[in-house]
Design an enzyme around this catalytic site. Structure first.
Site, PDB file in Angstrom:
ATOM      1  N   ASP A  35     -22.066 -16.912  59.714  1.00 52.66           N
ATOM      2  CA  ASP A  35     -23.503 -17.164  59.623  1.00 52.66           C
ATOM      3  C   ASP A  35     -24.165 -17.012  60.989  1.00 52.66           C
ATOM      4  OD1 ASP A  35     -23.388 -17.713  56.989  1.00 52.66           O
ATOM      5  OD2 ASP A  35     -23.236 -19.877  57.222  1.00 52.66           O
ATOM      6  N   LYS A  57     -29.249 -14.530  58.802  1.00 53.33           N
ATOM      7  CA  LYS A  57     -30.574 -13.974  59.054  1.00 53.33           C
ATOM      8  C   LYS A  57     -30.713 -13.655  60.541  1.00 53.33           C
ATOM      9  CE  LYS A  57     -33.340 -16.718  56.857  1.00 53.33           C
ATOM     10  NZ  LYS A  57     -34.346 -17.727  56.615  1.00 53.33           N
ATOM     11  N   MET A 171     -32.985 -29.004  57.236  1.00 51.45           N
ATOM     12  CA  MET A 171     -33.894 -27.937  56.780  1.00 51.45           C
ATOM     13  C   MET A 171     -35.293 -28.481  56.536  1.00 51.45           C
ATOM     14  SD  MET A 171     -31.419 -25.792  54.221  1.00 51.45           S
ATOM     15  CE  MET A 171     -30.654 -27.131  53.333  1.00 51.45           C
TER      16      MET A 171
END
Ligand code: SAH
Length: 497
Positions: A35, A57, A171
């Site tokens: 990741d 990402k 988050m």
């Protein structure tokens, strides 16, 4: 044959928070799927030949969709590759690890799960917040505050407030105000201590400590960025008293270590223990020569001294002797000289104690000490790098000593992280570079471009290295003596505060 997929929790930051099991799995991996949040120092553990696939990402790019990651893991395992799925923090805590394992199970791929240190617990600890404390609470609750675009938060704030426990929201940065408003609306007093921790447990960690009523404004003002988490509870009031991490002398500083990989652990770990962010960027590689002819040739002549100028030279000599069907007894009768304490330790690990180590650990002092010992006669056998200093043989020869210089290994320039380093120098995001030899200075300069080096702090092990750094207009500092301990002390004095 289908191989196992190992889910490894990488922890929230550097390699010191990776488990030993995770470390071992990475070192044996044929393929690693990781990741975006995984730290560079952990990626450094992946073997050179292994496949590395980033599925996270990146700026302006979308992450690889979950079903593609699942399929990728199955494909790699079926190719017979020992596959590691490396995930930030713990693998099962909001990391979709469960989904990946269900998919593997359904496809008959064996898997293991090695949990990691979660940011939910580690980031508070590094920010001086114990998530539970007998005087304040008896539970801790970890909640996701992830919202899908346009949807309201789906959190039972009343239930959370009723627990009286510490609340950790992951988050939750974009929903921060919704979270704090939700808590106060559910009856939490607005003066309840609360904090936001950005880049927790990393050298770049920042924290904003406030109250639940004022946290959203305070975080906005401080321009907090992701990854960040929110901690709410009375334990946050301890964050000043129990802050040990930002109190470390080199906290917030970033340093590059250019030493060859086999030898950089002491400096890398030492600097991390001082609180620095460390980029291990080896700028030379040591390549041992396979050919033993010059060594065996040299051994036919009588020599009085065997001279070692690096630990690598000692190791290379032992291995070269073995390859030639001999061993250290081939040096029987000689005395042993070492350039410094690390070289002498390497020799000691072979069971031989050095007869001579100069007062200062450099070629010049070694040459002078040998000249004194040998009194202008006899023969010296230098067992060292092909590109070794010229000073040593010249000085010995000038004083009438016969010298045989046997090149056992080559130092080859390299720098896999040149782009990252150049970028950091340009953005002023590199506070210094440690150098343990002139050759690493030259290689570093070549890799990042000499035009980028002006004024960069060069933390050097000795005067010859510092001279090389100066020739590129870096700002050189020299350790008190040529040891790792002295170099670490130098980094601390130069960069502290
Ligand atoms: N499995 C991970 C969490 C994945 S969810 C773990 O156990 O840590 C991703 C969220 O974790 C981020 O949005 C952020 O809230 C939090 N996070 C991850 N690393 C962090 C860090 N170093 N500091 C603060 N928060 C972090």
């Amino acid at each position: 044959m289908t191989e196992t997929v190992t889910l490894v929790g990488a922890g929230p930051g550097g390699a010191e928070l990776l488990t030993r099991g995770g470390d071992a799995a990475l070192r044996q991996a044929d393929a690693v799927v990781y990741d975006r949040l995984v730290d560079e120092s952990i990626l450094d553990l992946i073997p050179k030949g292994a496949e590395r696939i980033c599925v996270g990402k990146k700026m302006g790019h979308h992450p690889v969709p979950q079903d593609e990651i699942n399929a990728l893991l199955v494909r790699l395992a079926r190719q017979g590759k020992r596959t590691v799925r490396l995930k930030g923090g713990d693998c099962y805590l909001f990391g979709r690890g469960g989904e990946e394992c269900e998919y593997l199970k359904a496809h008959g791929v064996p898997f293991r799960v090695l949990p990691g240190v979660t940011s939910a617990l580690a980031a508070p600890a590094f920010a001086g917040i114990p998530v539970t404390h007998r005087d304040f609470c008896s539970s801790v609750h970890i909640v996701t505050a992830h919202v899908r675009a346009g949807k309201p938060l789906c959190i039972d704030f009343e239930a959370l407030v009723r627990t009286g426990g510490t609340l950790v929201f992951l988050m939750g940065l974009t929903a921060l105000r919704q979270v704090t408003d939700g808590l106060t609306a559910a009856g939490m007093p607005p003066d309840m201590p609360a904090a936001v921790i950005e880049n927790g447990a990393r050298g770049t960690q920042r924290k904003v400590v406030s109250t639940v009523g004022k946290l959203a404004d305070a975080a906005e003002k401080a321009r907090v960025h992701s990854p960040a988490l929110i901690v709410v509870g009375r334990v946050c009031a301890l964050s000043g008293t129990l802050d040990w991490w930002t109190a470390l002398p080199l906290h917030g500083k970033t340093l590059a270590v250019t030493r060859p990989e086999e030898r950089n652990a002491g400096l890398v770990d030492g600097l991390r223990a001082l609180g620095a962010e460390v980029i291990a960027a080896p700028c030379i590689e040591l390549h041992e020569r396979g050919d033993t002819a010059s060594l065996t040739g040299a051994l036919e002549e009588k020599h009085d001294w065997a001279v070692f100028t690096s630990p690598a030279g000692v190791q290379a000599a032992v291995r070269a002797l073995f390859r030639a069907g001999r061993d250290l007894r081939a040096l029987y009768g000689m005395k042993f000289a070492c350039i410094g304490s690390a070289t002498a330790e390497s020799l000691a690990s072979c069971g031989i104690s050095a007869d001579l180590v100069p007062e200062a650990y450099d070629s010049e002092h070694l040459a002078d000490a040998l000249c004194r010992e040998m009194q202008g006669g006899g023969a010296a056998l230098l067992l060292r790098a092909a590109e070794g200093s010229r000073i040593l043989p010249e000085k010995l020869k000038n004083s009438g000593i016969r010298v045989t210089d046997v090149p056992l290994y080559d130092t080859v320039r390299c720098c896999a992280k040149a782009d990252e380093l150049r970028e950091r120098i340009r953005n002023r995001a590199l506070d210094g570079v440690t150098f343990t030899s002139a050759s690493t200075v030259h290689s570093f300069a070549e890799a990042v471009g000499r035009e980028n080096l002006r004024g960069l702090a060069a933390l050097c092990i000795g005067p010859v290295t510092a001279e090389a750094a100066k020739s590129y207009e870096m700002k050189p500092f020299t350790a008190q003596e040529a040891t790792e301990t002295a170099l670490l002390a130098l980094c601390k004095t130069v960069l502290e505060g």
